[in-house]
Design an enzyme around this catalytic site. Structure first.
Site, PDB file in Angstrom:
ATOM      1  N   GLY B 131     -15.760   3.204  -1.472  1.00 29.13           N
ATOM      2  CA  GLY B 131     -14.425   2.607  -1.520  1.00 29.13           C
ATOM      3  C   GLY B 131     -13.446   3.598  -2.099  1.00 29.13           C
ATOM      4  O   GLY B 131     -12.952   4.482  -1.412  1.00 29.13           O
ATOM      5  N   ILE B 339       7.199 -21.673 -13.499  1.00 32.60           N
ATOM      6  CA  ILE B 339       8.503 -22.348 -13.418  1.00 32.60           C
ATOM      7  C   ILE B 339       8.417 -23.544 -12.462  1.00 32.60           C
ATOM      8  O   ILE B 339       8.991 -24.595 -12.720  1.00 32.60           O
ATOM      9  CB  ILE B 339       9.599 -21.344 -12.971  1.00 32.60           C
ATOM     10  CG1 ILE B 339       9.851 -20.320 -14.083  1.00 32.60           C
ATOM     11  CG2 ILE B 339      10.895 -22.069 -12.596  1.00 32.60           C
ATOM     12  CD1 ILE B 339      10.723 -19.145 -13.679  1.00 32.60           C
ATOM     13  N   GLU B 365      -5.715  -0.335  -0.547  1.00 34.54           N
ATOM     14  CA  GLU B 365      -5.032   0.971  -0.431  1.00 34.54           C
ATOM     15  C   GLU B 365      -5.022   1.710  -1.781  1.00 34.54           C
ATOM     16  O   GLU B 365      -4.036   2.325  -2.172  1.00 34.54           O
ATOM     17  CB  GLU B 365      -3.626   0.824   0.148  1.00 34.54           C
ATOM     18  CG  GLU B 365      -3.698   0.422   1.617  1.00 34.54           C
ATOM     19  CD  GLU B 365      -2.445   0.728   2.414  1.00 34.54           C
ATOM     20  OE1 GLU B 365      -1.727   1.686   2.063  1.00 34.54           O
ATOM     21  OE2 GLU B 365      -2.204   0.021   3.395  1.00 34.54           O
ATOM     22  N   THR B 367      -7.040   1.041  -5.702  1.00 32.05           N
ATOM     23  CA  THR B 367      -6.872   0.085  -6.805  1.00 32.05           C
ATOM     24  C   THR B 367      -5.874   0.630  -7.831  1.00 32.05           C
ATOM     25  O   THR B 367      -5.546   1.825  -7.821  1.00 32.05           O
ATOM     26  CB  THR B 367      -8.216  -0.117  -7.536  1.00 32.05           C
ATOM     27  OG1 THR B 367      -8.640   1.167  -8.017  1.00 32.05           O
ATOM     28  CG2 THR B 367      -9.277  -0.696  -6.614  1.00 32.05           C
TER      29      THR B 367
END
Lengths: 255, 382
Positions: B131, B339, B365, B367
């Protein structure tokens, strides 16, 4: 065929209009300006002719100050071939007859086969310039047009009438004022936008302007604030329904 | 120095905004429920040029540059992340690999269909055991006569299941490491030995397809070696990832801005204890903090994209804006949900979807940790 669309730049429909301190104009700071929506339908109608016959030339014209070029560029990005700005001192403040006369002198030179306008502008809703332009040009005028198609004898024009439409025929030049139709105006394509920014927009001076009718805005005021609505809370639903029906009949008088 | 969107990109920004509000926001729920973007919308997006934003006109692109592309992606951030994901993977890393690394013949062959949206591109680097450490790629490429034979499995490929053209990064020589040992190949759907494996079921990003690509003695013609040079794949991947990271941050800015606007509207409307919750300082500070961070991230995006357009390398800026904007987006969506209270947690709220969609930003793309590695490496280089 050469089609010319007269467009007006107006505050975008999402603008929250505020009356200026002078009481006769609106605050224009921070406003997003757009092509008047009925004019966009006129552009779409013209571009459809171009989709069907590639030799159709679609031009746009507007009367106004420098920022009016943004509206013309948007029309170019939608696919119009060329644009002309009629401008100069006082171009921003011309009355509707003055605008019609200014357009007429440009149209005398540009010589389109058909002139299209939106049926009215979305800011003042006057619906004045199109018919006045037809009068100035001495051309016939067809109103609330939703569709046009070339025919052997000239142009077939669909005109909205109560409950349906009539088909009219124009053998020569005419001014059409365009109604909203089912076909939504197309989005400008992104390559179209990038190309439009490079296109020259020629300027013509405001000439031939005669405005014998002087229309003056005396006063602008916002509509009165809405009163609070009535809310039926809790309790018996049947009683609420009965009370609501009474109010709709006696107070709102809609039943 | 002017940090505003340049005049010539304003109409582009506005057009994308109107398209997003007019066409995409009304179908957000449908995309979420069906896990699919309707084909008719894809076609319309293609016709309007949404798949070729940064590329020059000679390849059928819009010619809006990296800044124009980011301005558009910011607007696409205002709806379901499926759209910005599709466009991002297709444009910034898929097609961009061909644009940055391809030969003139390859660009002429592939880009016009890709920029027109007639074909969809994907970028395929990640593997089950590779990765963040891209250099440890296991997918192999062996030359055999006039073709290359690829073997291996790629995972989590955005657009992979629907792509017509995939840029696949494979190891041609493991002893050479990342620089020299990795080659990019243009693989088309239908090549012998290439198939789509498992399609992933994700936490968010519904409507955006991600999946496994399997290469079993996949035959790739010699002329599909990207750029015609063996071993230069890693450099191309890094170049594509630079603009990929910046545009991903642009999407995060647009999404956060949209969420902030929803929170402002909600806090003015929602009455508790007899007054709108917007009068409470606790709410005001959440709104203010969000506005500050969004503004900062937006300026970082514009700066990095403008640098790329000027031809300046911006790998560090890309890493900075990716880590800042993706973490900012996480904080903003969290506040916006707070909120909105219970309403924000409900499936019918766009906030619930945005909350799930935002989490991936810190992962894909590169970490957050990899971005910080890149930044630190640059800081300690001297």
């Amino acid at each position: 065929m050469r089609l010319l669309i007269c467009i007006k730049q107006v505050p975008d429909s999402t603008t929250r209009v505020k009356v200026a301190p002078d009481g006769t104009s609106i605050v224009t700071d921070g406003i997003t300006w757009s092509i008047s929506p009925y004019d966009e339908y006129a552009i779409e109608l013209a571009l459809e002719q171009k989709d069907n016959a590639a030799d159709t030339v679609v031009s746009v014209i507007s009367v106004g100050g420098p920022r009016t070029k943004d509206a013309l560029r948007q029309a170019l990005a939608m696919g119009c071939d060329d644009a002309t700005l009629v401008t100069g001192e006082g171009a921003d403040t011309l009355g509707p007859l003055g605008i019609a006369n200014a357009l007429k002198s440009a149209i005398d030179e540009l010589k389109p086969d058909l002139v299209l306008c939106g049926k009215q502008a979305s800011d003042d809703d006057q619906g004045f310039v199109g018919p006045a332009l037809a009068e100035a040009l001495g051309w016939p005028h067809v109103a609330v047009v939703t569709k046009v198609a070339p025919s052997a004898a000239g142009t077939e024009i669909w005109k909205e009438v109560e409950g349906g439409h009539e088909v009219w025929k124009a053998s020569g030049a005419a001014v059409l004022t365009v109604q909203k139709s089912e076909k939504e105006p197309r989005y400008p394509s992104l390559p179209g936008i990038m190309k439009a920014k490079k296109k020259e927009i020629p300027e013509r001076p405001v000439t031939g302007v005669e405005d014998p009718v002087t229309i003056e805005i005396v006063k602008l005021e916002p509509p009165p604030a809405r009163g609070g609505g009535k809310i039926f809370k809790d309790g018996d639903v049947k009683a609420h329904a009965a009370a609501l029906a009474t109010l709709l009949r006696d107070e709102a008088k809609v039943l | 120095m002017d940090f505003d969107v340049p005049e010539e990109l304003l109409l582009l920004k506005r057009t994308v905004r109107e398209f997003v509000e007019g066409r995409l926001q009304p179908i957000e729920k449908q995309v979420e429920d069906d896990d699919k973007i309707p084909d008719a919308i894809l076609k319309e997006m293609g016709a309007l040029g949404f798949f070729g934003l940064p590329f020059p006109e000679e390849y059928g692109g819009v010619g809006a540059g990296d800044l124009g592309y980011c301005v558009a992606l910011e607007e696409f951030g205002r709806t379901s992340a499926a759209f910005s994901n599709l466009i991002g993977a297709h444009t910034a890393i898929g097609s961009m690999s061909i644009y940055l690394g391809g030969t003139e013949a390859q660009k002429k062959q592939y880009l016009p269909d890709l920029t027109a949206g007639k074909k969809i591109a994907a970028f395929s680097l990640t593997e089950p055991s590779s990765g963040s450490d891209a250099a440890s790629i296991q997918t192999s490429a062996k030359k055999q006569g006039d073709r290359w034979i690829l073997n291996g499995t790629k995972i989590w490929v955005t657009n992979g299941p629907i792509a017509d053209v995939v840029v696949v990064y494979a190891a041609n020589d493991r002893t050479l490491g990342a620089r020299g040992g990795i080659t990019a190949f243009i693989v088309e759907k239908g090549y012998t030995g290439f198939r789509v494996g498992k399609v992933d079921d994700k936490m968010g990003l519904r409507g955006s397809y991600t999946g496994e690509l399997v290469f079993e003695d996949c035959e790739v013609p010699e002329e599909n070696v990207l750029g015609g040079t063996v071993g230069s794949g890693f450099r191309t991947a890094l170049g594509a990832l630079d603009i990929g990271r910046i545009s991903l941050a642009a999407g995060a800015v647009g999404s956060s801005q949209h969420l902030l606007e929803l929170a402002i509207a909600h806090s003015k409307r929602r009455v508790q204890f007899g007054k709108p919750i917007a009068v409470n300082q606790a709410i005001q500070w959440m709104l203010a903090d969000s506005a500050v961070e969004i503004h900062a991230a937006r300026l970082m995006v514009y700066d990095a994209a403008a640098k790329m357009d000027r031809g300046t390398r911006a790998s560090t800026e890309a890493a900075m804006v990716k880590v800042f904007a993706s973490e900012m987006a996480g904080r903003v969506v969290d506040r916006v949900m707070q909120i909105h209270g219970g309403m924000g947690y409900m499936k019918e709220s766009p906030v619930e979807r945005a909350y799930r969609d935002a989490r991936i930003l810190r992962i894909y793309e590169g970490t957050s940790e990899v971005q910080r590695m890149i930044i630190a490496e640059e800081l300690l280089k001297a």
